[in-house]
Design an enzyme around this catalytic site. Structure first.
Site, PDB file in Angstrom:
ATOM      1  N   THR A  52       0.777  -1.395   0.086  1.00  0.00           N
ATOM      2  CA  THR A  52       0.061  -0.021  -0.148  1.00  0.00           C
ATOM      3  C   THR A  52       0.759   1.472  -0.092  1.00  0.00           C
ATOM      4  O   THR A  52       0.592   2.151  -0.913  1.00  0.00           O
ATOM      5  CB  THR A  52      -0.964  -0.142   1.109  1.00  0.00           C
ATOM      6  OG1 THR A  52      -1.617  -1.275   1.118  1.00  0.00           O
ATOM      7  CG2 THR A  52      -1.893   1.128   1.169  1.00  0.00           C
ATOM      8  N   ARG A 101      -2.404   4.942   7.153  1.00  0.00           N
ATOM      9  CA  ARG A 101      -2.790   3.639   7.846  1.00  0.00           C
ATOM     10  C   ARG A 101      -2.800   3.678   9.303  1.00  0.00           C
ATOM     11  O   ARG A 101      -1.554   4.231   9.828  1.00  0.00           O
ATOM     12  CB  ARG A 101      -1.904   2.566   7.190  1.00  0.00           C
ATOM     13  CG  ARG A 101      -2.110   1.275   7.977  1.00  0.00           C
ATOM     14  CD  ARG A 101      -1.433   0.281   7.221  1.00  0.00           C
ATOM     15  NE  ARG A 101      -2.166  -0.140   5.944  1.00  0.00           N
ATOM     16  CZ  ARG A 101      -1.635  -1.260   5.283  1.00  0.00           C
ATOM     17  NH1 ARG A 101      -0.541  -2.001   5.581  1.00  0.00           N
ATOM     18  NH2 ARG A 101      -2.496  -1.526   4.272  1.00  0.00           N
ATOM     19  N   HIS A 129     -10.303  -0.957   4.186  1.00  0.00           N
ATOM     20  CA  HIS A 129      -9.275  -0.629   3.213  1.00  0.00           C
ATOM     21  C   HIS A 129      -9.949  -0.220   1.765  1.00  0.00           C
ATOM     22  O   HIS A 129      -9.520  -1.066   0.862  1.00  0.00           O
ATOM     23  CB  HIS A 129      -8.340  -2.021   3.240  1.00  0.00           C
ATOM     24  CG  HIS A 129      -6.927  -1.835   2.753  1.00  0.00           C
ATOM     25  ND1 HIS A 129      -6.678  -0.634   2.090  1.00  0.00           N
ATOM     26  CD2 HIS A 129      -5.977  -2.718   2.860  1.00  0.00           C
ATOM     27  CE1 HIS A 129      -5.370  -1.074   2.016  1.00  0.00           C
ATOM     28  NE2 HIS A 129      -4.767  -2.017   2.006  1.00  0.00           N
TER      29      HIS A 129
HETATM   30  N1   CP Z   1      -2.620  -5.272   0.732  1.00  0.00           N
HETATM   31  C1   CP Z   1      -2.119  -4.770   1.752  1.00  0.00           C
HETATM   32  O1   CP Z   1      -2.455  -3.749   2.174  1.00  0.00           O
HETATM   33  O2   CP Z   1      -0.661  -4.738   1.700  1.00  0.00           O
HETATM   34  P1   CP Z   1       0.450  -4.237   2.753  1.00  0.00           P
HETATM   35  O3   CP Z   1      -0.027  -4.611   4.118  1.00  0.00           O
HETATM   36  O4   CP Z   1       1.766  -4.675   2.440  1.00  0.00           O
HETATM   37  O5   CP Z   1       0.308  -2.503   2.257  1.00  0.00           O
END
Ligand code: CP
Length: 303
Positions: A52, A101, A129
């Site tokens: 992300t 995040r 998300h």
């Molecule tokens: N799909 C996803 O959110 O991956 P990451 O946690 O690596 O950002």
């Protein structure tokens, strides 16, 4: 959607979702458009991320924008006791857009109420998300040629999995039939099933998927997330409950594609990776184009 925060996928209408899918396709065809000249985007990651954060930062770079922020909140003044409210007020003075995040559910909504610039939720605890969902929709559209009338199987951690919660809400616009495969302790929460009931969308719940995936158009695998369990014994009981192997794909539909938001642990065996139905690495690449589309739309840089 200009200047609108993206906290939940429900912040975007069906038409707005379809516009992002169209724009993602345009950015994939022509990725180096310097629309963000002199704009600054902050990426604040209070929780770990590979895809992300890096796909957002690739998207911003390809659009010609500047990036500030942190990938680990231990390098920020959060460690000195600064509140999320104060952090957001400061960063919104420095940037045109904030991608955040955070491990707490609701943190992105709270941040959007404190910020003078739009907030994009890059994942808030087990809640939502939405940018993952938009890249998932782009991936589904690219591989199926439509978002309508598909049979989607969601497998694994459906309780804490924010990606499946957001995807369910988005796909409910498109007459999807859902199949939920999860152990009892990780079933899809009632609030999502009640929502589907209220709009007349069909769903089925199962404990196993080996014998039923022949009906699937999309098999959406998810990781059992150790970090969401307060009791390690409960995690150990379910961590390897579903493992997809190549041999299980023999009698599946030609159009089946296997998606996973990643990271994976054991739930997709590596012998699936070379099967043409495996799509999770391309799905992660699609994140760059979907996030270019989201940023450009929110900043009002495209029609
Ligand atoms: N799909 C996803 O959110 O991956 P990451 O946690 O690596 O950002």
């Amino acid at each position: 959607m200009k200047n609108k925060s993206l906290v939940s996928i429900t912040d975007f209408s069906k038409d707005e979702i379809m516009r992002i899918v169209e724009l993602a396709s345009e950015f994939e065809a022509n990725p180096n458009q310097k629309l963000l000249d002199s704009k600054v985007v902050a990426t604040l990651f209070f929780e770990p991320s590979t895809r992300t954060r890096l796909s957002f930062e690739t998207a911003i770079t390809r659009l010609g924008g500047g990036i500030i922020g942190f990938s680990d909140s231990s390098s920020s003044s959060t460690t000195k006791g600064e509140t999320l409210k104060d952090t957001i007020k400061m960063v919104s003075n420095y940037s045109d857009l904030i991608v955040m995040r955070h491990p707490l559910e609701g943190a992105a909504r709270y941040a959007s109420e404190q910020s003078s610039v739009p907030i994009i939720n890059a994942g808030d605890g087990a809640n939502q998300h939405p940018t993952q969902t938009l890249l998932d929709l782009y991936s589904i559209y690219k591989t199926q040629g439509t978002l309508d009338n598909l049979n989607i199987f969601m497998v694994g951690d459906l309780k804490y999995g924010r990606t499946v919660h957001s995807l369910l809400m988005a796909m409910s616009h498109f007459n999807t039939t859902f199949n939920f495969i999860a152990p009892d302790s990780l079933k899809m929460p009632d609030e999502y099933k009640l929502f589907l009931d209220s709009i007349g969308i069909k769903y089925y719940e199962h404990k196993e998927f080996t014998d039923i995936i022949s009906e699937a158009d999309i098999l959406y695998m998810t990781r059992v997330q150790r970090e969401r369990f307060s009791d390690p014994i409960e995690y150990e009981k379910v961590k390897n409950v579903y493992v997809l192997r190549n041999s299980m794909l023999n009698h599946t539909k030609d159009n089946l594609r296997i998606l996973h938001p990643l990271p994976r642990v054991n739930e997709i065996h590596t012998d699936v990776d070379d099967n043409p139905k495996a799509y999770y690495f391309q799905q992660a690449e699609n994140g760059v184009y979907a996030r270019m589309a989201i940023i450009a739309s929110i900043l009002g840089l495209v029609k």
